[in-house]
Each structure stands twice: as structure tokens, then as C-alpha cells.
Design an enzyme around this catalytic site. Structure first.
Site, short mmCIF file in Angstrom:
data_model
loop_
_atom_site.label_atom_id
_atom_site.label_comp_id
_atom_site.label_asym_id
_atom_site.label_seq_id
_atom_site.Cartn_x
_atom_site.Cartn_y
_atom_site.Cartn_z
CB CYS A 2 -0.94 0.25 1.29
SG CYS A 2 -1.84 -1.33 1.44
NE ARG A 27 4.41 1.48 -2.01
CZ ARG A 27 5.38 1.23 -1.38
NH1 ARG A 27 6.43 1.94 -1.56
NH2 ARG A 27 5.15 0.60 -0.04
CD1 TRP A 74 -1.20 -4.80 -4.32
CD2 TRP A 74 -0.86 -6.41 -2.50
NE1 TRP A 74 -0.92 -6.24 -4.72
CE2 TRP A 74 -0.85 -7.11 -3.65
CE3 TRP A 74 -0.56 -6.94 -1.19
CZ2 TRP A 74 -0.16 -8.38 -3.75
CZ3 TRP A 74 -0.07 -8.42 -1.29
CH2 TRP A 74 0.00 -9.16 -2.57
CG ASN A 100 0.57 1.90 3.92
OD1 ASN A 100 -0.37 2.09 3.27
ND2 ASN A 100 2.00 2.34 3.46
N GLY A 101 0.19 -1.82 6.57
CA GLY A 101 0.52 -2.66 7.57
C GLY A 101 -0.72 -3.61 8.17
CD GLU A 485 13.10 -20.86 -7.61
OE1 GLU A 485 12.39 -21.32 -8.56
OE2 GLU A 485 12.71 -19.15 -7.53
CE LYS A 489 13.59 -17.27 -10.21
NZ LYS A 489 12.38 -17.71 -9.61
CD GLU A 492 12.34 -17.05 -13.87
OE1 GLU A 492 11.39 -16.94 -14.45
OE2 GLU A 492 12.67 -17.09 -12.74
CG HIS A 508 21.15 -42.71 -12.39
ND1 HIS A 508 21.70 -44.13 -12.38
CD2 HIS A 508 21.13 -42.37 -11.35
CE1 HIS A 508 21.54 -44.43 -11.19
NE2 HIS A 508 21.28 -43.55 -10.28
CE LYS A 607 5.50 -11.56 -10.35
NZ LYS A 607 6.53 -12.14 -9.77
C1 F6R Z 1 9.45 -17.96 -12.03
C2 F6R Z 1 8.18 -17.67 -11.91
C3 F6R Z 1 6.95 -18.71 -12.39
C4 F6R Z 1 5.80 -18.61 -11.51
C5 F6R Z 1 4.54 -19.66 -11.86
C6 F6R Z 1 3.45 -19.54 -11.18
O1 F6R Z 1 10.34 -17.38 -11.28
O2 F6R Z 1 7.81 -16.58 -11.53
O3 F6R Z 1 7.49 -20.00 -12.60
O4 F6R Z 1 6.25 -19.19 -10.29
O5 F6R Z 1 4.39 -19.00 -13.37
O6 F6R Z 1 2.98 -18.33 -10.93
P1 F6R Z 1 2.12 -17.96 -9.88
O7 F6R Z 1 2.99 -18.34 -8.45
O8 F6R Z 1 1.37 -16.62 -9.77
O9 F6R Z 1 0.95 -19.03 -9.85
#
Ligand code: F6R
Length: 612
Positions: A2, A27, A74, A100-101, A485, A489, A492, A508, A607
Site C-alpha cells: 500500500c 508498487r 493492496w 499501511n501494515g 529453483e 532463476k 529465465e 545416471h 508475471k
Molecule cells: C518463476 C516464476 C514462475 C511462477 C509461475 C506460477 O520465477 O515466477 O515460474 O512461479 O508462473 O505463478 P503463480 O505463483 O503466480 O501461480
């Protein structure tokens, strides 16, 4: 998260407030609102959705006032809506507040206020605070700042607040505990208050930062800062030398780095109010409502995508080891098309940052059709998945803007540890074990901080290795998902080919790729599989592969095998992923920066994946 903006001076407040709100849009928010003190009382409007929705309301309102507060929300308590947006007010509608909070003890405060005759209309914790201040303000001799002070003495939780009342039209009272607030000095008699320096930079660079436990009374004659127990505080004016674009990222060059650095606070927010330390119990509201059904389930299926899926894999190890319930982790995109063997004795846990991922949503609906109990670990409040699950726990990571998920993952791990405790304590987990996990979870923000302090060292490693065309990431047990992971990271955001493996799988097949130019990350904390991981490292070393190890502080022996070592503090095995993942994130970040990639918006990615 927020955003708060407030103005007091001689100019019309509304355009300044609206401009401040727009500066905080980056934000992330789901609604916005403002309240301005006019000659005939306070006028307030608030709207769900984009700031333009709020803007459309303004022409009809004729706002001329020179004092006002505004907010982008938010959602944390109560879904996004016009009603839940801030400002909130008390019964008399002459005292308005933005916040906020999170007010942790709002259920108790609410109950008390209702008994005393207050009419509460929304599901928000913020409205409770407005009524609480109103209650102390009823006494005629009490000034607004005193009422705020008294109210806050009864509050547990975090807040940055700004309060106005038509009874004292030339005043804004602000207070801070765990949620930032900055006072901007435009000139003598003209001030701004904001939760984010970005919102005020256009008007002034002269600021005073409020610290936790401080409050300020701002009038057109000046500002007075005191502690919440009313001791005067001498504050110095500071000069902000950031540009606006930098300020949005709190001075970090990218949102991703900012979000990585926020992780200690993210863990605090995820566990706050959810730990019953003496009883060794996890207090998860949604889960408590379903505790009868949860006591009876005999299997769990976790569904998620991408990074959230890897969090689910860590959850599988946690729940099986400490709650003794068999767990399956499924990609949501697969689950929706297979014939899942689940029934009313299965709990399906969906993990999602956005709460809108199409595959995860479809999997959830399938699980519901099959009669399973559905539970969500969701970051975005009021999102579709949050609304459709039977119960859940919000991750409280705040908006994640970088496309690559970092802090949301961290919050998912913290919540999964709490879920494990909840289920474990319903079954065989001892009080002592429950207490031990909570104790360690509480230490986690400090320990993550220690890993983050090695940022420069990790950057140095990135410089050494960023030209490699491929990487392996390896770990076992709790750190197998972190290897996956780490690889995700890196690929991507840097577009470098990287693969994650359980290190026992190397021989293997994949080991065929190893030569003196092929680097491998090994996640090797001192845990129950440490010796096994060391043997796997030896196998790589024997083939002249380069090794970067993430190891427990004090493990000097590993330096003999690894070419480079990053150390993490000691912790219990189930929580070690919360530490080992941090160097993975930072390494990927620095490599991507060195390769001049678009770190926050990598090519081909979105995203929120709302298509199949
Ligand atoms: C990787 C990433 C994606 C999400 C995936 C699921 O850094 O961000 O792999 O984790 O698309 O997204 P949500 O969590 O929004 O369902």
C-alpha cells in the site's frame, strides 16, 4: 504494498495527492482513495481498480481543501472493493484514516468496539483503527494526536498511518511502527507525508524519516515529532539525492534485487501473529476453521506451477517428515488433464503468488469437483484462487513486480513450515519439536540477512562464471527443489542453459556433460544427506568439473573439494531452503546484469500466466 500520501499547505491538496498516488502505482495496488478537509467537513471518495477510476469521481466533488490524505491499497484483510479501499472512518464520519501494515489484534479490538456500540461496516483491520481513535477522541479535552497515541497503545501489529479530522482541520497526525513514513518539507507551512519517498520527490528533497515508535503532528505552522509514549524527538532534515526512477526501487537498480533484499521482512510478515510459541502451535486462521476435516485427511496433493511448484516440493519433504501424511506434488498443467486419485479425504493445497494462474485455477476447480478439501497459499488477496479455495493462508509477501519470483517463494516456504506444524501437531509432532521449529523460524530473518550481506562475494562469483554456456544445480532432499529453483532463476533471467538435478541422479546420465568448462552449483548444507552430497561432488571433481558450493558456516573441509564456497548460517534441515535459495537468486541476478539482460521483464515471460 500500500501507499500513503498526505498534504498540508496553501495549495489545493487534491492534484498533489493524485500525483503522489500515481507515483506509487509501480508498487502494485488494487484500489485507491482520498479524503480532503473542506469548509463543510471532510469529503472522501474511494474506488476499486486503477487510479483513473478514482480520478473520474473527482470533477463532481468540487474539492478545494488544502489538507488531505490519500492511499493506494493492496488488500490484506478483505477483498479489493470500493468499501475496503482507504480512507476509513469512524461512526461519526468526521475522522478519517489511511493505513499501511497489519493490525494483528483487530479481532479482539473489533469485539470490544462492537460491545461499546461502534458500528463496523467492513472486513478490514484499518476500519477498526479508525473507530479506536474515534473512541479516545470522544473526550473533549483530548487532541487528535493524544487520541492516536492512546489508540496505538492498544494495538499490536505494524502500521504507518495518517489521520485527519474536521474538528482540527489544520492538522495531519502520522505514526509509524514497522511500516515506513517520510515527512517532506516543501517550505515553512507546507508539508507532505508519504510512505514512499517517490511520491514527494517532485515537490521536495528535504525529508525527515520517522522511526518505529514515533509519531508526528503536522500543521501549517510546523511539525512536532514525539515517541508513542510522548517523549519529544529531535529530528534532522535529510536530503534525498535519488532520481524518481531510482526511488521506486528504493535505490536498487532493479525490482528483482529490491525484492531479494526484502526477504527478511517478508518472512517476518508471513509468520507474524501466526506462531503460538509456548504451545508450539501454528495459528493459521483459515486452517483452524477446517481443523476437523484436516485432522481426518489421509493424503495431500500440492498443485502449482514454476517456482511455486518448487516451493510445493519443499513442502512435500516437510509434511511427510513432520506430519507423516503422504504428499504428491503435481504440476497444475498436468494435474488438470490426468485422472487424479483424490477424494474427500485428500487435501489439495494450491500454491500461487498471483492467485490467477490459469493452470492452477483449473486444477483447483478439478480438485473441488472431486470433493477434496482445497487450501490455498496465495499472495494476492482477493484473487480468483484466493476466493475459490475452501480455506487458506495468505503469504503476505507484498506485490512482487520482478517477473522472476523471489520473495513470494520465500514467503511460501515460511507458510509451508507453518502448515507442516499445524498438521504435525494435530498428529504426532511433539510440543518440543513444535517449539523448536518456531524458534528457528523466528531466527530466519536474521539468518537471511547474513546471507544477503554476501552479495558482493556472490557478485564476484557471477563475474567469474557468467560466460559459461551451461550450469548444473544440484542438491538432495530439502535442497533438491532449491537446485531446480536455482536453475530456473538462472535460465529465465540470464537465458543461460541450466538444469537442476537431485545430485544422486548425476551418474545416471547427466554426468556425461561434465568437463573442465562445465560449472555445477552444489547445495551442501550440513544436514542428513551431507555426506552423500559430498560424494556426488567428488564424482564431479574427478571429471574436472568446476564446483561452487553453498555450505554451512564453519565447514572448512568443503573448500578442499569446491572451487568456490558461499556460506550460510546453521539452521534445522527443513528450513535450510530458506537460506540456500538466496545465493541462487543473487547469482542469477548478477549474471543477468553482467549479460545486460532485462532483469525485471525477461523476454517471453509474463508475471501472471492467465492463459493455458
Ligand atoms: C518463476 C516464476 C514462475 C511462477 C509461475 C506460477 O520465477 O515466477 O515460474 O512461479 O508462473 O505463478 P503463480 O505463483 O503466480 O501461480
Amino acid at each position: 504494498m500500500c501507499g500513503i500520501i498526505g498534504y498540508i499547505g496553501k495549495k489545493r491538496a487534491t492534484p498533489i495527492l493524485m500525483e503522489g498516488l500515481k507515483k506509487m502505482e509501480y508498487r502494485g495496488y488494487d484500489s485507491s482513495g482520498l479524503a480532503v478537509i473542506e469548509r463543510d467537513g471532510i469529503k472522501c471518495t474511494k474506488k476499486e481498480g486503477k487510479i483513473e477510476n478514482l480520478e473520474k469521481e473527482l470533477p463532481t466533488m468540487d474539492l478545494d481543501g488544502v489538507v488531505g490524505i490519500a492511499h493506494t491499497r493492496w488488500a490484506t484483510h478483505g477483498e479489493p472493493s470500493d468499501e475496503h479501499a482507504h480512507p476509513h472512518w469512524g461512526c461519526k464520519k468526521d475522522l478519517f484514516l489511511v493505513h499501511n501494515g497489519i493490525i494483528e489484534n483487530y479481532p479482539q479490538l473489533k469485539e470490544q468496539l462492537i460491545k461499546e456500540g461502534h458500528k463496523i461496516k467492513t472486513k478490514t483491520d484499518t476500519e477498526i483503527l479508525a473507530h479506536l481513535i474515534e473512541k479516545y477522541y470522544e473526550d473533549e479535552d483530548v487532541k487528535l494526536e493524544q487520541a492516536v497515541q492512546k489508540a496505538l497503545q492498544n494495538v499490536k501489529g505494524t502500521y504507518g498511518i495518517a489521520v485527519i479530522t474536521s474538528d482540527e482541520p489544520n492538522k495531519i497526525v502520522v505514526a509509524r511502527m514497522g511500516s515506513p513514513l517520510v515527512l517532506g518539507i516543501i517550505s515553512d507551512g507546507e508539508y507532505l507525508i508519504a510512505s514512499d519517498v517517490t511520491a514527494i520527490l517532485k515537490h521536495t528533497r528535504n525529508v525527515m524519516y520517522l522511526e518505529d515508535g514515533e509519531m508526528a503532528t503536522v500543521t501549517d505552522e510546523g511539525m512536532e515529532v514525539v515517541t508513542l509514549d510522548n517523549k519529544p524527538v529531535e529530528k534532522k532534515t535529510e536530503k534525498v539525492d535519488w532520481e524518481i526512477a531510482q526511488a521506486e526501487k528504493k535505490g536498487y537498480p532493479h525490482f528483482m534485487l529490491k525484492e531479494i533484499m526484502e526477504q527478511p521482512e517478508v518472512v517476518l510478515n508471513a509468520i507474524r501473529g501466526r506462531m503460538m510459541e509456548e504451545e508450539g502451535l501454528a495459528h493459521l486462521g483459515g486452517f483452524i476453521e477446517q481443523k476437523g476435516r484436516l485432522a481426518k485427511i489421509n493424503s495431500i496433493t500440492i498443485v502449482a506451477c514454476g517456482t511455486a511448484y518448487y516451493a510445493g516440493m519443499v513442502g512435500e519433504y516437510m509434511i511427510e517428515e513432520y506430519a507423516g501424511i503422504p504428499v504428491d506434488v503435481e504440476y497444475a498443467s498436468e494435474f488438470r488433464y490426468k485422472k487424479p486419485v483424490i477424494d474427500e479425504n485428500t487435501a489439495v493445497i494450491v500454491i500461487t503468488q498471483s492467485g490467477e494462474t490459469a493452470d492452477t485455477l483449473a486444477a483447483l476447480r478439478e480438485a473441488k469437483r472431486k470433493g477434496a478439501l482445497t487450501l490455498g497459499i496465495v499472495n494476492v488477496v482477493g484473487s480468483t484462487i484466493a476466493r475459490e479455495v475452501d480455506a487458506g493462508a495468505y503469504s503476505h509477501a507484498g506485490p512482487e513486480i520482478g517477473v522472476a519470483s523471489t520473495k513470494a517463494f520465500m514467503s511460501q516456504l515460511a507458510i509451508l513450515a507453518l502448515v507442516t506444524m499445524f498438521l504435525g501437531r494435530q498428529r504426532n509432532m511433539s510440543l518440543v519439536m513444535g517449539q523448536r521449529i518456531l524458534e528457528e523460524l523466528k531466527e530466519m530473518p536474521k539468518k537471511i540477512e547474513k546471507v544477503l550481506k554476501q552479495n558482493d562475494e556472490i557478485k564476484r562469483l557471477a563475474k567469474k562464471y557468467y560466460k559459461s554456456p551451461s550450469f548444473f544445480f544440484m542438491g538432495r532432499k530439502y535442497n533438491f527443489p532449491i537446485a531446480l529453483e536455482g536453475a530456473l532463476k538462472l535460465k529465465e533471467i540470464s537465458y543461460i542453459h541450466a538444469e537442476g538435478y537431485g545430485s544422486g541422479e548425476m551418474k545416471h546420465g547427466p554426468i556425461a556433460l561434465i568437463d573442465d568448462k562445465f560449472p555445477s552449483f552444489f547445495l551442501a548444507p550440513q544436514d542428513s544427506v551431507y555426506e552423500k552430497v559430498i560424494s556426488n561432488m567428488e564424482e564431479i571433481k574427478a571429471r574436472k568439473g568446476k564446483i561452487i558450493a553453498v555450505a554451512t558456516q564453519g565447514d572448512k573441509a568443503i573448500e578442499k573439494i569446491a572451487d568456490d564456497v558461499i556460506y550460510i548460517p546453521k539452521t534445522i534441515e527443513m528450513l535450510s531452503p530458506m537460506l540456500t535459495v538466496v545465493p541462487m537468486q543473487l547469482f542469477a541476478y548478477h549474471v543477468a546484469v553482467l549479460l545486460k539482460r532485462d532483469v525485471d521483464q525477461p523476454r517471453n515471460l509474463a508475471k501472471s500466466v492467465t492463459v493455458e
